[in-house]
Design a protein around this motif. Structure first.
Motif, PDB file in Angstrom:
ATOM      1  N   ARG A 232       0.822  -1.205   0.000  1.00  0.00           N
ATOM      2  CA  ARG A 232       0.000   0.000   0.000  1.00  0.00           C
ATOM      3  C   ARG A 232       0.865   1.269   0.000  1.00  0.00           C
ATOM      4  O   ARG A 232       0.584   2.220  -0.728  1.00  0.00           O
ATOM      5  CB  ARG A 232      -0.892  -0.036   1.235  1.00  0.00           C
ATOM      6  N   GLU A 233       1.927   1.215   0.805  1.00  0.00           N
ATOM      7  CA  GLU A 233       2.820   2.383   0.849  1.00  0.00           C
ATOM      8  C   GLU A 233       3.499   2.583  -0.505  1.00  0.00           C
ATOM      9  O   GLU A 233       3.624   3.703  -1.001  1.00  0.00           O
ATOM     10  CB  GLU A 233       3.905   2.179   1.908  1.00  0.00           C
TER      11      GLU A 233
ATOM     12  N   THR B 148       1.163   4.057  -2.916  1.00  0.00           N
ATOM     13  CA  THR B 148       0.988   5.490  -2.671  1.00  0.00           C
ATOM     14  C   THR B 148       2.124   6.274  -3.312  1.00  0.00           C
ATOM     15  O   THR B 148       1.900   7.277  -3.988  1.00  0.00           O
ATOM     16  CB  THR B 148       0.942   5.760  -1.149  1.00  0.00           C
ATOM     17  N   LEU B 149       3.350   5.775  -3.089  1.00  0.00           N
ATOM     18  CA  LEU B 149       4.501   6.458  -3.684  1.00  0.00           C
ATOM     19  C   LEU B 149       4.361   6.508  -5.195  1.00  0.00           C
ATOM     20  O   LEU B 149       4.651   7.525  -5.836  1.00  0.00           O
ATOM     21  CB  LEU B 149       5.801   5.732  -3.324  1.00  0.00           C
ATOM     22  N   LYS B 150       3.868   5.406  -5.739  1.00  0.00           N
ATOM     23  CA  LYS B 150       3.725   5.331  -7.189  1.00  0.00           C
ATOM     24  C   LYS B 150       2.668   6.333  -7.667  1.00  0.00           C
ATOM     25  O   LYS B 150       2.858   7.021  -8.680  1.00  0.00           O
ATOM     26  CB  LYS B 150       3.324   3.902  -7.571  1.00  0.00           C
ATOM     27  N   VAL B 151       1.570   6.413  -6.924  1.00  0.00           N
ATOM     28  CA  VAL B 151       0.501   7.343  -7.290  1.00  0.00           C
ATOM     29  C   VAL B 151       1.003   8.787  -7.196  1.00  0.00           C
ATOM     30  O   VAL B 151       0.720   9.616  -8.045  1.00  0.00           O
ATOM     31  CB  VAL B 151      -0.728   7.133  -6.372  1.00  0.00           C
TER      32      VAL B 151
ATOM     33  N   MET C 105      -2.090   0.081  -8.820  1.00  0.00           N
ATOM     34  CA  MET C 105      -2.369   1.220  -7.946  1.00  0.00           C
ATOM     35  C   MET C 105      -3.846   1.318  -7.601  1.00  0.00           C
ATOM     36  O   MET C 105      -4.222   1.628  -6.483  1.00  0.00           O
ATOM     37  CB  MET C 105      -1.905   2.510  -8.629  1.00  0.00           C
TER      38      MET C 105
ATOM     39  N   LEU D 275      -5.029   0.795  -3.624  1.00  0.00           N
ATOM     40  CA  LEU D 275      -5.500   1.929  -2.834  1.00  0.00           C
ATOM     41  C   LEU D 275      -6.984   1.838  -2.495  1.00  0.00           C
ATOM     42  O   LEU D 275      -7.496   2.648  -1.740  1.00  0.00           O
ATOM     43  CB  LEU D 275      -5.172   3.237  -3.562  1.00  0.00           C
TER      44      LEU D 275
END
Lengths: 760, 233
Positions: free
Chosen positions: A661-662, A665-668, A752, A756
């Motif tokens: 999940r983290e 998030t970084l990817k998003v 992603m 998420l």
């Protein structure tokens, strides 16, 4: 229905299940395999000793024993079987090979088994039973004729049977040769009748062999009383075919009790962590089942089956793999096969090995049980909530001045390591364990190579070693030594505190033989006393300056000598200079000559020469001897690397999924795959560095313990070569980098949108 | 031409043996600086629309033009650049990094954007300057969402994409978060697109796009949208 779910869950977590099964397989396999190695040596050799009547006691006398003497020994209560025995080195006429001609008057004692041809016949004349391996190496067949010579005595007979004898389980002629070489040395048995005929009606049996349950003290007292004199009595522990084989088993046992246990420990602990994490991942499902009305006991049973499944499948495969490893080390076609001449190479396991494996299955089942129980704590609503790791707290290092200056990636990784302490700890432990195994393996290898180099390329400073025939006089030997401009030695067996040891007397004028002190430096023999190795010093509680007494085999003569130094030796024995021996009035017979003349150029005095060995011949023989050890260490290195890959991949994947999940998030937010991959790799490399730094000294420590434990076999010291430093570093960091890269590649596939969606 | 254009965009998912059309051949035009609300029931395709626009997903067919550039043709790295420079995300579940403090979560953007807005300024704007050293787990849901807004805006993106930003909050906190969101977006001249079920939020929008079964059913332009305070929560 739940069974279907079980199968589907296993399929869903196939990567984790496969890696867990692999870890159990490797751990159990290495453990079982190394236990099987020593146990197989122990059982197969003992079965061989039993089937050929290997004697418990041997009475030795140069003047020989009569039949009456033998009967007296037979009459001792507690003595089951006796035989008069002789083994004499003769020369075969075709190639001038050395052949030990052996006779036993009672075929129940110190005899042989026939692998091909005629059975033994105690009254057969002109009949030879020949070592099958010697026959194979020298192209002898049944019904071939051969002639053997001992001085003026000549023996001719037809080969009627091919055999194996536990007396020659390790078929070496001695004289520094540690590995059998059937091309040049073998043995035959003949009947007592043929022996008598060859000696012209005369009989000389310098040994009585006895099978008895008595203690050495009881046997010695009874034998001396019956024969009316003090006899030199050897136990089977003083016979190389017994002591070296059992030494090999005990060496294997020592190895098996340290490194494979570390190996198993790593595999089981990391497997347990994975199992626990897997159950955590299933928490919502566990909650759902509970909310649906399934009883806790049923749910727990369901999840306990996971551990049981992995344990059973991994262990069954592991046992199979263990048998393969044991076979790999202990098989007639491998390095062990060039050392032992055994009729059976069956693999045996200590019974408790299976108990340990059962314990591992139980442990894994218990871990699943406890993990599932923990997930079920509280109400159904509690169980339904997804598992959340502990809330992040400030780390103490965050109060330091430098913290704020740290990069985002550093902070992120540091906090993640501390937040997931169990996972980080296990990764660290995995790297630590693999480092320990690698360092220990390579350090062992370095120490052995270092020792061999020092010993063979330094101590043996000559070109050729000439062994003289038994009937060569000292005058003739000196003539030969002078002719070849050589150093020489006289070796004989003596008894020290009832233990048979070698006594080597050297006359060194050309520096062809050098000696290693405890620090592996070359020293010259001083003339004020004798030298012994570490093993003798320890077993006889000797220290430098002490005096001790040895007795000569077959006579009442004793010599008291002063211990002036300690050497590192291959053989257990006393070493002294000729000058000191002369001073003490020790009688000796020169039997070895060391020269710089090349083997092929040695032809003069050939009537007195038994064998000539070049230094390379001897080194080659020792190399084969060390190969057994190298095979074991090599197998351990390869398996350690595989374990390292599986462990790091498993923990890396676990870490990846826990941070999915983290990472999403970084990817998003806009982080590129490469940058995210670097984050993951960095964390793993940190753990690798710390694990390696901790594992390095621990590996040295383990090797030190191992060396201490192996001291009964080898008098080696830790030698740090380039292998110890370079290869483990390259391998460990290579493995870690490779696995991290494999895991980091996964972030390309992060979905992603799906990631998420999941609520926190 | 608007800031964003969808031209005959479809997104079809393969579910087992059959195809599921999440978006079916839609056309859409969004102007810069507007506040857009996409309304629709569950499964209507509104999140798919947002994900496509955010570069989290790619269409099966059609073109998505943002500032005239077709993002549907971009490769992985270019999409990452697009997400870093052009769009900011606010999720229902905040998606903060639990191991980073409030300040660090917002500072994250410095790693990927060349000229981000001041982190302290963003935290002041969302009223969390006193909480900057706390971890997400030490904050309430509303506070976490404000961190998420600060992080999204700190990149200084053209477009702010919000997926049910108040979905996990009670109505009072939700209103407060929306107020912060709208104020900041207007102060910094951002185009905001919010996907929601909540009809009340739609009352504040410049444009309402109603989506159903993968189609755009209606586009309503509101001349006089209400302010947060005027909406009856």
């Amino acid at each position: 229905m739940l069974f279907k779910k079980l199968l589907r869950t296993i399929w869903h977590y196939k990567a984790q299940f496969i890696s867990m099964i692999l870890m159990v397989l490797l751990g159990v396999g290495v453990f079982v395999g190394f236990q099987g190695e020593w146990k197989s040596i122990e059982v197969d050799t003992h079965e061989f000793y039993a089937s050929t009547g290997f004697a418990d006691y041997r009475l030795v006398s140069e003047t020989g024993y009569s039949e009456e003497d033998m009967n007296k020994i037979a009459s001792i209560q507690g003595v089951n079987k006796v035989s008069r025995y002789v083994s004499v080195k003769t020369n075969e006429t075709k190639e001038n090979d050395v052949i030990a001609v052996t006779v036993t008057t009672n075929f129940d004692v110190s005899s042989f088994i026939v692998t091909k041809g005629e059975e033994y016949n105690a009254s057969a004349l002109n009949t030879i039973w020949m070592s099958d391996l010697y026959a194979k190496a020298n192209d002898y067949h049944i019904d071939d004729e051969m002639t053997l010579k001992y001085g003026a005595i000549s023996l001719t007979g037809k080969i009627k049977g091919l055999i194996k004898s536990s007396e020659y389980l390790i078929c070496t002629p001695g004289e520094n040769q540690m590995m059998p070489d059937y091309k040049t040395y073998g043995f035959v048995y003949i009947s007592p009748e043929m022996y008598k005929q060859a000696l012209g009606g005369f009989e000389l049996y310098p040994e009585i062999h006895a099978i008895s349950n008595l203690s050495k003290k009881e046997f010695s007292e009874a034998a001396n009383e019956k024969l009316g004199k003090t006899n030199l009595i050897l136990t089977k522990n003083e016979i190389p075919s017994y002591s070296e084989a059992q030494g090999e088993a005990s060496e294997g046992k020592t190895m098996a009790s340290i490194l494979p246990v570390v190996f198993l420990g790593i595999a089981v602990l990391i497997m347990a962590t994975t199992m626990q994490r897997l159950t955590i991942n299933e928490k919502t499902q566990i909650g759902t089942l509970k909310a649906l009305g399934f009883r806790d006991s049923r749910i727990v049973k369901h999840y306990t089956l996971f551990g049981l499944f992995i344990g059973v499948v991994g262990s069954v495969l592991g046992i199979g793999f263990g048998y393969f490893i044991a076979w790999f080390i202990f098989n007639p076609g491998g390095s062990m096969g060039t050392y032992f001449d055994l009729p059976s190479w069956a693999i045996h396991m200590p019974w408790w090995t299976f108990l340990v494996v059962l314990g591992i299955v139980g442990f894994m089942t218990l871990i699943s049980y406890i993990s599932a129980k923990n997930m079920l704590k509280g109400t159904a609503a509690d169980a339904l909530k997804p598992f959340t790791p502990k809330a992040m707290k400030r780390l103490k290092i965050e109060d330091s001045k430098g913290w704020r200056r740290l990069k985002f990636a550093t902070k992120w990784n540091l906090r993640d390591l501390f937040r997931h302490k169990a996972r980080s700890g296990m990764t660290l432990f995995g790297v630590f364990g693999c480092t320990v195994l690698l360092i220990a393996s390579f350090l062992m290898m370095d120490s052995m190579v270092g020792f061999v180099n020092k010993f063979y390329y330094g101590s043996m400073n000559y070109e050729s070693q000439i062994s003289l025939k038994e009937d060569t006089t000292n005058e003739k030997a000196l003539e030969i030594a002078t002719y070849y401009n050589a150093d020489y030695s006289a070796s004989t067996n003596v008894s020290l505190n009832e233990e048979a040891i070698a006594m080597d007397i050297y006359d060194i004028n050309h520096d062809y033989v050098r000696f290693l002190d405890t620090n592996m430096n070359y020293v010259n023999l001083k003339d004020d006393g004798v030298y012994v190795g570490q093993r003798l010093m320890e077993s006889n509680h000797l220290k430098i300056g002490d005096t001790f007494t040895v007795s000569i085999f077959g006579s009442d003569t004793t010599y008291t000598m002063k211990l002036t130094g300690q050497l590192r030796t291959l053989t257990k024995g006393v070493v002294m200079s000729k000058k000191y021996a002369d001073e003490k009035g020790i009688e000796y017979k020169i039997n070895q000559v060391f020269t710089n003349t090349k083997k092929d150029d040695i032809s003069a005095h050939s009537d007195f020469i038994s064998t000539i060995k070049s230094r390379n011949d001897i080194i080659k023989s020792f190399d084969s001897f060390m190969e057994v050890m190298y095979t074991m260490i090599g197998a351990l290195i390869v398996l350690s690397i595989i374990l390292g890959i599986v462990v790091l991949y498993n923990l890396g994947t676990m870490s990846y999924f826990e941070r999915y999940r983290e990472l999403s998030t970084l990817k998003v937010v806009g982080f590129k795959d490469k940058k995210i991959g670097k984050l993951l790799i960095t964390q793993n490399m940190w753990l690798t560095v710390v694990g390696f730094i901790l594992g390095f000294p621990a590996g040295i420590g383990i090797t030190y313990i191992l060396m201490k434990a192996l001291a009964a076999e080898y008098e080696m010291m830790l030698i740090f070569g380039w292998m110890t430093f370079l290869i483990p570093v390259v391998l460990m960091f290579g493995v870690s980098l490779f696995v991290s890269w494999l895991v980091a590649r996964k972030n390309r596939k992060i979905d992603m949108v799906e990631a998420l969606k999941v609520p926190e | 031409m608007g800031l964003i254009e969808f031209k005959k965009v479809s997104r079809i998912y393969q579910v087992g043996d059959h195809e599921q059309k999440a978006l079916d051949n839609i056309d859409l035009d969004i102007e810069e600086g507007k506040f857009i609300v996409i309304l629709g029931p569950s499964g209507a395709g509104k999140s798919t629309l947002l994900n496509l626009l955010g570069g989290l997903d790619s269409p099966t067919n059609g073109e998505i033009l943002v500032e005239g550039k077709d993002i549907s043709k971009l490769d992985n790295n270019s999409l990452a650049d697009y997400r870093a420079s052009t769009v900011g995300f606010v999720f229902q579940s905040y998606n903060l990094i639990p191991t980073l403090t409030v300040f660090e979560n917002v500072s994250l953007v410095k790693e990927i954007v060349k000229d981000p807005l001041s982190v302290n300024e963003m935290l002041n704007e969302v009223g969390l300057e006193d909480h900057k050293d706390k971890f997400p787990s030490e904050l309430s849901g509303g506070e976490q969402q404000r961190v998420s807004i600060a992080r999204a805006l700190a990149k200084n993106p053209k477009i702010l994409l919000c997926d049910e930003p108040t979905g996990a909050l009670d109505s009072e906190t939700g209103a407060m978060v929306l107020k912060v969101l709208l104020n900041m977006a207007r102060n910094y001249h951002k185009t905001i697109i919010i996907v929601t079920h909540n009809q009340n939020i739609a009352k504040m929008a410049d444009t309402i796009i109603r989506v159903k079964s993968g189609h755009i059913r209606e586009v309503i332009k509101q001349d006089k949208p209400l302010s947060v305070d005027e909406v009856d929560w």
